[in-house]
Design an enzyme around this catalytic site. Sequence first.
Site, PDB file in Angstrom:
ATOM      1  N   LYS A   1       0.854  -1.185   0.000  1.00  0.00           N
ATOM      2  CA  LYS A   1       0.000   0.000   0.000  1.00  0.00           C
ATOM      3  C   LYS A   1       0.891   1.236   0.000  1.00  0.00           C
ATOM      4  O   LYS A   1       1.748   1.403   0.875  1.00  0.00           O
ATOM      5  CB  LYS A   1      -0.896  -0.009   1.231  1.00  0.00           C
ATOM      6  CG  LYS A   1      -1.753   1.239   1.337  1.00  0.00           C
ATOM      7  CD  LYS A   1      -2.782   1.132   2.434  1.00  0.00           C
ATOM      8  CE  LYS A   1      -3.560   2.427   2.560  1.00  0.00           C
ATOM      9  NZ  LYS A   1      -4.603   2.328   3.585  1.00  0.00           N
TER      10      LYS A   1
ATOM     11  N   ARG B   1     -10.758  10.096   1.861  1.00  0.00           N
ATOM     12  CA  ARG B   1     -10.606  10.770   3.154  1.00  0.00           C
ATOM     13  C   ARG B   1     -11.742  11.759   3.369  1.00  0.00           C
ATOM     14  O   ARG B   1     -12.150  11.993   4.497  1.00  0.00           O
ATOM     15  CB  ARG B   1      -9.213  11.400   3.260  1.00  0.00           C
ATOM     16  CG  ARG B   1      -8.137  10.305   3.363  1.00  0.00           C
ATOM     17  CD  ARG B   1      -6.728  10.851   3.442  1.00  0.00           C
ATOM     18  NE  ARG B   1      -5.743   9.777   3.293  1.00  0.00           N
ATOM     19  CZ  ARG B   1      -4.460   9.962   3.002  1.00  0.00           C
ATOM     20  NH1 ARG B   1      -3.996  11.192   2.836  1.00  0.00           N
ATOM     21  NH2 ARG B   1      -3.636   8.935   2.885  1.00  0.00           N
TER      22      ARG B   1
ATOM     23  N   LYS C   1       1.414  10.063   5.468  1.00  0.00           N
ATOM     24  CA  LYS C   1       1.529   8.683   5.949  1.00  0.00           C
ATOM     25  C   LYS C   1       2.808   8.000   5.461  1.00  0.00           C
ATOM     26  O   LYS C   1       2.881   6.776   5.389  1.00  0.00           O
ATOM     27  CB  LYS C   1       0.277   7.900   5.530  1.00  0.00           C
ATOM     28  CG  LYS C   1      -1.029   8.505   6.088  1.00  0.00           C
ATOM     29  CD  LYS C   1      -2.236   7.587   5.901  1.00  0.00           C
ATOM     30  CE  LYS C   1      -3.478   8.201   6.563  1.00  0.00           C
ATOM     31  NZ  LYS C   1      -4.663   7.297   6.489  1.00  0.00           N
TER      32      LYS C   1
ATOM     33  N   GLU D   1       7.310  -6.850   1.186  1.00  0.00           N
ATOM     34  CA  GLU D   1       6.082  -6.653   1.972  1.00  0.00           C
ATOM     35  C   GLU D   1       5.131  -7.843   1.810  1.00  0.00           C
ATOM     36  O   GLU D   1       4.566  -8.347   2.779  1.00  0.00           O
ATOM     37  CB  GLU D   1       5.360  -5.366   1.544  1.00  0.00           C
ATOM     38  CG  GLU D   1       5.962  -4.083   2.080  1.00  0.00           C
ATOM     39  CD  GLU D   1       5.565  -3.826   3.533  1.00  0.00           C
ATOM     40  OE1 GLU D   1       4.852  -4.650   4.135  1.00  0.00           O
ATOM     41  OE2 GLU D   1       5.978  -2.776   4.080  1.00  0.00           O
TER      42      GLU D   1
ATOM     43  N   LYS E   1      -2.295  -1.453  -3.706  1.00  0.00           N
ATOM     44  CA  LYS E   1      -3.132  -0.270  -3.627  1.00  0.00           C
ATOM     45  C   LYS E   1      -2.289   0.996  -3.722  1.00  0.00           C
ATOM     46  O   LYS E   1      -1.272   1.060  -3.031  1.00  0.00           O
ATOM     47  CB  LYS E   1      -3.869  -0.294  -2.288  1.00  0.00           C
ATOM     48  CG  LYS E   1      -4.801   0.859  -2.045  1.00  0.00           C
ATOM     49  CD  LYS E   1      -5.388   0.734  -0.670  1.00  0.00           C
ATOM     50  CE  LYS E   1      -6.246   1.954  -0.406  1.00  0.00           C
ATOM     51  NZ  LYS E   1      -6.722   1.971   0.950  1.00  0.00           N
TER      52      LYS E   1
ATOM     53  N   SER F   1     -10.387   5.628  -4.499  1.00  0.00           N
ATOM     54  CA  SER F   1     -11.298   6.763  -4.670  1.00  0.00           C
ATOM     55  C   SER F   1     -10.817   7.766  -5.721  1.00  0.00           C
ATOM     56  O   SER F   1     -11.610   8.268  -6.511  1.00  0.00           O
ATOM     57  CB  SER F   1     -11.481   7.463  -3.333  1.00  0.00           C
ATOM     58  OG  SER F   1     -10.237   7.868  -2.800  1.00  0.00           O
TER      59      SER F   1
ATOM     60  N   TYR G   1     -15.363   0.935  -6.395  1.00  0.00           N
ATOM     61  CA  TYR G   1     -16.630   1.645  -6.194  1.00  0.00           C
ATOM     62  C   TYR G   1     -17.551   1.476  -7.398  1.00  0.00           C
ATOM     63  O   TYR G   1     -18.732   1.770  -7.315  1.00  0.00           O
ATOM     64  CB  TYR G   1     -16.359   3.141  -5.932  1.00  0.00           C
ATOM     65  CG  TYR G   1     -15.451   3.352  -4.735  1.00  0.00           C
ATOM     66  CD1 TYR G   1     -15.980   3.339  -3.444  1.00  0.00           C
ATOM     67  CD2 TYR G   1     -14.071   3.497  -4.882  1.00  0.00           C
ATOM     68  CE1 TYR G   1     -15.160   3.487  -2.339  1.00  0.00           C
ATOM     69  CE2 TYR G   1     -13.242   3.642  -3.794  1.00  0.00           C
ATOM     70  CZ  TYR G   1     -13.784   3.632  -2.521  1.00  0.00           C
ATOM     71  OH  TYR G   1     -12.965   3.764  -1.430  1.00  0.00           O
TER      72      TYR G   1
END
Length: 330
Positions: free
Chosen positions: A201, A211, A224, A240, A255, A281, A320
């Site tokens: 990610k 968000r 982040k 990972e 992602k 998104s 979505y």
Amino acid sequence: MFSHAAYPAVRHRRLRQADWSRRLVAESVLTPNDFIWPVVVHDGSEDRIPVASMPGVDRLSVPEVAKAAREAASLGIPAIALFPHIDGAAKDAYGTQATNEAGLIPDAIKAVKDAAPGLGVMCDVALDCYTDHGHDGLMEDARILNDATIERLVDQALMQVRAGADIIAPSDMMDGRVGAIRGALEATGHHDTLILAYAAKYASAFYGPYRDAVGSAKALKGDKRTYQMDPANGDESLREVASDLAEGADMVMVKPGMPYLDIVRRVVETFRVPTFAYQVSGEYAQLMAAARNGWLDEERAILESLMAFKRAGCAGVVSYFAPRAAKLLG
Ligand code: PBG
């Protein structure tokens, strides 16, 4: 593989000349079985609240989520992913609501299970929807604490499983969280709970509209980058993924999606485990904005973007567009 004859013995267009021959040799197929539908549930009284930056996506009340679950089931979508939007006044530094057995997510899980018992329910494990600083982990000064966060995430995951979640999806990017959650699940008799790890990610600009949707945008202090991956890195994604699989993940995720299809392909080719991508998104917003301006054919662009994940080797995609696409495919 490429030592075949040359033109004119070879004419690539022969196979493309008719619909039947194109269908006959298609390498990938996209069906409603390929989708996980992310849904934002809110704790207010309104049925649906539109998300401005995501035309066509609304925050839903718990009863509306139950309806969405029935719709997903009737469209043949295998699973729904639940994300919470809670009142800002209920957020604190500890993310207290993340482990509330009587909170919004357990309510939503139960409503979905009642409405559509055969539908898989996935839950995000991370604190960002519950913290007043908007980070996925606990903070000390400006630092995100790895090991203290894991303890919170384990409690959050166990709470979700007790409420009926089928798939636990840690999206926080702390080191060692998959192993800690798997250990706790085994120790409490939840041997069959699936873990879909957000393994690779990235610290991405494409999460912006999400968000807004979950109400963490205004809260977020800083970025982040100390826990999510650097967009410059590819090899690191393999490390990972290797860690998360060794710790007990059943499935892994990359992602964002489209800007990271190279990572998807490398993960698929290296590990050959069920690999998902999250069409996030910002990808949704980007496509819809162009379509709403008349600059893209909306339906074709949606299906083409989703097919790209199948071609790259994904088992499925979190999108979505799931219900729209399922209807278009049906
Ligand atoms: C955080 C989380 C994020 C998304 C899913 N889980 C955002 C973030 O890391 O800030 C993004 C989803 C999207 O953009 O659609 N735990």
